[in-house]
Enzyme design. Sequence first.
Site, short mmCIF file in Angstrom:
data_model
loop_
_atom_site.label_atom_id
_atom_site.label_comp_id
_atom_site.label_asym_id
_atom_site.label_seq_id
_atom_site.Cartn_x
_atom_site.Cartn_y
_atom_site.Cartn_z
N ARG A 40 0.84 -1.20 0.00
CA ARG A 40 0.00 0.00 0.00
C ARG A 40 0.88 1.26 0.00
O ARG A 40 0.54 2.27 -0.57
CB ARG A 40 -0.99 0.00 1.18
N TYR A 88 -16.99 15.32 -16.46
CA TYR A 88 -17.26 13.89 -16.38
C TYR A 88 -18.34 13.67 -15.30
O TYR A 88 -18.23 14.23 -14.20
CB TYR A 88 -15.97 13.16 -16.02
N ASP A 111 -8.06 17.93 -15.21
CA ASP A 111 -8.31 16.54 -15.62
C ASP A 111 -7.85 16.43 -17.07
O ASP A 111 -8.44 17.01 -17.98
CB ASP A 111 -9.81 16.24 -15.49
N LYS A 135 -8.51 5.07 -19.47
CA LYS A 135 -8.83 5.50 -20.82
C LYS A 135 -7.60 5.39 -21.74
O LYS A 135 -7.14 4.31 -21.99
CB LYS A 135 -9.42 6.91 -20.76
C1 LIG Z 1 -13.51 8.05 -16.85
C2 LIG Z 1 -13.19 9.41 -16.42
C3 LIG Z 1 -12.94 9.70 -15.08
C4 LIG Z 1 -13.08 8.66 -13.99
O1 LIG Z 1 -12.15 7.63 -14.12
P1 LIG Z 1 -12.41 6.09 -13.69
O2 LIG Z 1 -11.13 5.45 -14.03
O3 LIG Z 1 -13.58 5.61 -14.48
O4 LIG Z 1 -12.72 6.10 -12.24
C5 LIG Z 1 -12.60 11.01 -14.74
N1 LIG Z 1 -12.50 11.98 -15.68
C6 LIG Z 1 -12.72 11.72 -16.98
C7 LIG Z 1 -12.59 12.83 -17.97
C8 LIG Z 1 -13.08 10.45 -17.40
O5 LIG Z 1 -13.32 10.21 -18.69
#
Ligand SMILES: *Cc1c(COP(=O)(O)O)cnc(C)c1O
Length: 364
Positions: free
Chosen positions: A49, A101, A173, A198
């Site tokens: 961890r 998101y 983000d 992603k």
């Molecule tokens: C998918 C996504 C998230 C969240 O990520 P997870 O891995 O699904 O928890 C946050 N911001 C954006 C722009 C996303 O596409």
Amino acid sequence: MKTANIDTLCVHGAKDEGNVTGAITIPIYQSATFSHPSVGISTGYDYSRLQNPTREALEKTMAILEGGACALAFSTGMAAAAVIMELFCPGDHIVASEDLYGGSVRLFNNVLAKNGVEVDYLYTGNIGSVRDRIRSNTKAVFVETPTNPMMQITDISDIAKLCHKHNLLLIVDNTFFTPIYQQPLKLGADIVLHSGTKYLGGHNDTLAGFLVTNREELAERLRFLHKTIGACLAPWDSFLILRGIKTLAIRMERITENASKISAWLERQSKIENVLYPGKSGMISFVANSTETTRKILSGVKVIAYAESLGGVESLITYPILQTHADVPVEKRESLGITDRLLRLSVGIENVEDLINDLKAAMS
Ligand SMILES: *Cc1c(COP(=O)(O)O)cnc(C)c1O
């Protein structure tokens, strides 16, 4: 010596310093704990961890790609976002992009609100209106650029100047553009957030999240929260994301080429009223002429999968109103243009003609 270009950095990542075997890839250290050579002596690894060599290699790679001093790998993007929010206290105020998101909106409106932190949403592309929302208790600006799903763009350098003048953290983000197209820390951001699920992972097979910063005191607080809350990425998943990153640059190149052609094709279709494509990466949102066309596309595609998520080698199409943005309040959705005629396409690396033919057949 000139530092390597980003495509080379993606392939080589962080060097495996302790490697004596000559292994080209980072091994999966599937160990929860590590033995101590003697009393009070550590190998640098105590418990997974806190740190694990596979995760550490991935974190160092992400720090290199984003130009940060420290990167932390989380079990999901939302886990990473939730940890950022632990930096704030009841009474604090955050200004955020209005088109975010859906999971981030759910986190802000439910968990953060319950903890007494208020989030104010607006179009962050207009610096003047962001400035007008800053109050004495404002602590941060949270930006997604381009936004999801309406592809609004915010100039990171401009907003960074404003934030620093008012002593606010700028959180970006960077999931949609990845460090291939945008490196927010170099433009003045304080924290970069990623859903590694992603483009970074890129194969629709692993969930992951990242925080990257270049400010040491912030890195220390985030590291503390990471190990304390414990939503850290497992060794096997760290390996998969590292493997994904090796091909990030070449995937983004192909994805952008495909997406540019598809968005140009969509623009010419009489059944499509509006196409939103920020010119790079693989996300295209488009508005059909009727709900019927939308439904035909969703149930008719065969190469493209009707599925949530984005950024993988496989093309996916989503219906934001029912999927990613179902938890965004209706009035909010409508004012942004997230209607029952809006679709969001994540373009993959397939042959572009096959993708266009798939959309064409589904639509007719
Ligand atoms: C998918 C996504 C998230 C969240 O990520 P997870 O891995 O699904 O928890 C946050 N911001 C954006 C722009 C996303 O596409």
